[in-house]
Design an enzyme around this catalytic site. Structure first.
Site, PDB file in Angstrom:
ATOM      1  CG  HIS A 320      -2.096   0.924   1.040  1.00 56.07           C
ATOM      2  ND1 HIS A 320      -2.060   2.255   1.350  1.00 56.07           N
ATOM      3  CD2 HIS A 320      -3.333   0.686   0.524  1.00 56.07           C
ATOM      4  CE1 HIS A 320      -3.222   2.802   1.060  1.00 56.07           C
ATOM      5  NE2 HIS A 320      -4.023   1.875   0.547  1.00 56.07           N
ATOM      6  NE  ARG A 329      -9.361  -0.362   2.850  1.00 55.23           N
ATOM      7  CZ  ARG A 329      -8.963   0.163   1.692  1.00 55.23           C
ATOM      8  NH1 ARG A 329      -9.813   0.880   0.970  1.00 55.23           N
ATOM      9  NH2 ARG A 329      -7.730  -0.006   1.250  1.00 55.23           N
ATOM     10  CG  ASP A 375      -8.145  -4.281  -3.894  1.00 53.29           C
ATOM     11  OD1 ASP A 375      -9.364  -4.177  -4.040  1.00 53.29           O
ATOM     12  OD2 ASP A 375      -7.369  -3.324  -3.943  1.00 53.29           O
TER      13      ASP A 375
END
Ligand code: AMX
Length: 441
Positions: A320, A329, A375
């Site tokens: 990230h 998340r 993701d």
């Protein structure tokens, strides 16, 4: 339509904030808050503090806070859709816009307004039908949003020449509400058109936004609950990520919400950003195909990871630009999957990856963050509930992301944020300043 609580509250908030930004701009414009380095100029402006939003803040260690609240705090505080465990997405949008936790009645008021605004105009379907059959669903989403630009209240009122700067947020809000209301129908229509032979399902006047999305997709409960959670988790990640930044950048020209969101969605469609959820599934399928359907052992998975890295490719779903820990998340999705689909083989694959990939990426030594992002997890939950068409996953991300970026551009107009226009320099200038040990004032 009578002015809702949401709009009245938002107006009060914008009016209270405006003098604060005006004072900063007037009296403190010369205060140095950051020094830009050559590395930042050529390295994608990492860590340059030059965007302002009060809607969310991303801490590298802790992850996202929406309006000051962590993900668990946000989910705990928001009113829940009756009969379920997940919050109203409509209530979450109220919270993003105002910073206030709405009452169930206020969330329901937004739900009613979105139902009233939510029908997808038939001409949008005609635009989508005109696209080539192999068009990527993200192109369809972006084109569908852009096709509706002709209805922009902002563009019309700006064109009339009477819109004052302090009032620009109002038609931006109107466009944001209409767009947000229509996104479930647009996304579900793309899905049904592309993968289900074009048989559309109408929304119900009794359902909330998340519930109607699941219904229009043609997927039974608890997919509605999954998607309420999913849309909220994907909504906002402060304003520097590509989809948020692209939306903000385009809106800074006083382009309307349709042009701006379409631009943001185009940014989301990149494999280093929102397309990574599709790439993760493709990577998992590649491994499972090589394993003839069996789950790999930890040792075998390591080999697959090294193959990808040695081929010069990134491991999708890991790393990230800001985060330096496991994305909360990812953790939220993992907790959901642990509760609702613990035996799912793809969930087990995700967990094995989580055990193995950070060590391999650390040994590889390039990424600043070897931990998973959202993701890495989102796609396997979709597969579990029947959405196996992986090239659709970024559309789901886009519908969620729209909530955050639309809230942001309403506030951009509320506070009159300037046309964005950073300064560029030449390589020759950089070389000169490098040889002189820095740029002399
Ligand atoms: N696998 C292999 N290499 C990776 C990597 C990964 N998952 N993540 C970063 N790296 C590499 C970079 O490509 C870069 O290599 P380079 O020096 O040869 O160009 C180096 O490590 C340093 O990168 P970084 O500073 O750690 O990350 P970044 O800010 O440049 O990029 C990101 C961030 C997300 C694009 C990157 O980690 C990546 O490509 N991850 C895989 C794709 C992905 O999961 N994207 C989704 C992100 C979340 C989202 O937006 N939805």
């Amino acid at each position: 339509m009578p002015e809702s609580t949401l709009k009245q509250t938002l107006k009060q908030k914008i009016d209270a904030f405006r003098p604060r930004t005006q004072r900063l701009n007037k009296d403190f414009a010369e205060v140095v808050i950051d020094k830009v380095t050559i590395g930042q100029a050529i390295g994608g402006a990492r860590d340059v503090h030059c965007l302002v939003t009060d809607i969310s803040y991303l801490d590298p260690q802790e992850g996202i806070r929406f309006r000051g609240r962590t993900i668990p705090e946000t989910f705990a505080a928001l009113p829940k859709v009756p009969g379920g465990e997940q919050p109203y997405v409509e209530g979450f949008f109220y919270f993003l816009l105002t910073g206030d936790i709405p009452t169930p009645q206020q969330a329901e008021e937004v739900a009613a307004e979105w139902r009233a605004r939510g029908a997808l105009p038939p001409y949008v379907l005609n635009v989508l039908r005109a696209l080539a059959p192999d068009t990527h669903p993200m192109t369809m989403l972006s084109a569908g949003v852009l096709a509706m630009q002709r209805e922009s209240v902002f563009a019309r009122r700006y064109g009339e020449g009477t819109l004052k700067k302090n009032d620009q947020w109002d038609p931006m809000y109107e466009d944001a509400m209409t767009l947000a209301a229509r996104l479930p129908a647009l996304a579900a229509s793309i899905y049904r058109m592309k993968y289900k032979g074009g048989s559309f399902i109408t929304p119900s006047p009794d359902l909330d936004w998340g519930g109607n999305f699941a219904r229009m997709m043609g997927i039974a409960r608890p997919y509605d609950e999954v998607m309420r959670m999913y849309f909220i988790l994907h909504s906002d990640h402060e304003s520097g990520n590509v989809s948020a930044h692209a939306t903000h950048l385009v809106a800074s020209t006083l382009s309307d919400a349709y042009y701006s969101l379409s631009a943001g969605l185009n940014g989301l469609a990149g494999p280093l950003h929102g397309l990574a959820n599709q790439e993760v599934l493709a990577w998992i399928h590649h491994v499972l195909q090589k394993m003839e359907g069996r789950l790999p052992t930890a040792e075998q998975l390591k080999q697959f990871l090294w193959e990808t890295l040695n081929a010069g490719q990134v491991v999708p779903g890991y790393g990230h630009a800001v985060l330096r820990k496991t994305d909360p998340r990812f953790t939220a999705l993992n907790e959901f999957a642990r509760k609702h689909m613990p035996k799912d083989p793809l969930f087990q694959f995700v967990n094995l990856m989580y055990e193995v990939a950070p060590t391999v990426l650390t040994q590889h030594g390039k990424t600043k963050n070897p931990w998973p992002n959202v993701d890495a997890h989102s796609g396997v939950i979709q597969v579990h509930y029947g959405v196996t068409e992986e090239d659709f996953y970024t559309v789901l991300f886009g519908v969620g992301r729209a909530l955050g970026v639309l809230a942001n551009i309403v506030w951009d107009r509320g506070l009159g944020y300037a046309l964005e226009r950073p300064k560029s320099v030449t390589i020759e200038m950089l070389e000169k300043w490098a040889s002189e040990g820095g740029r002399k004032a």
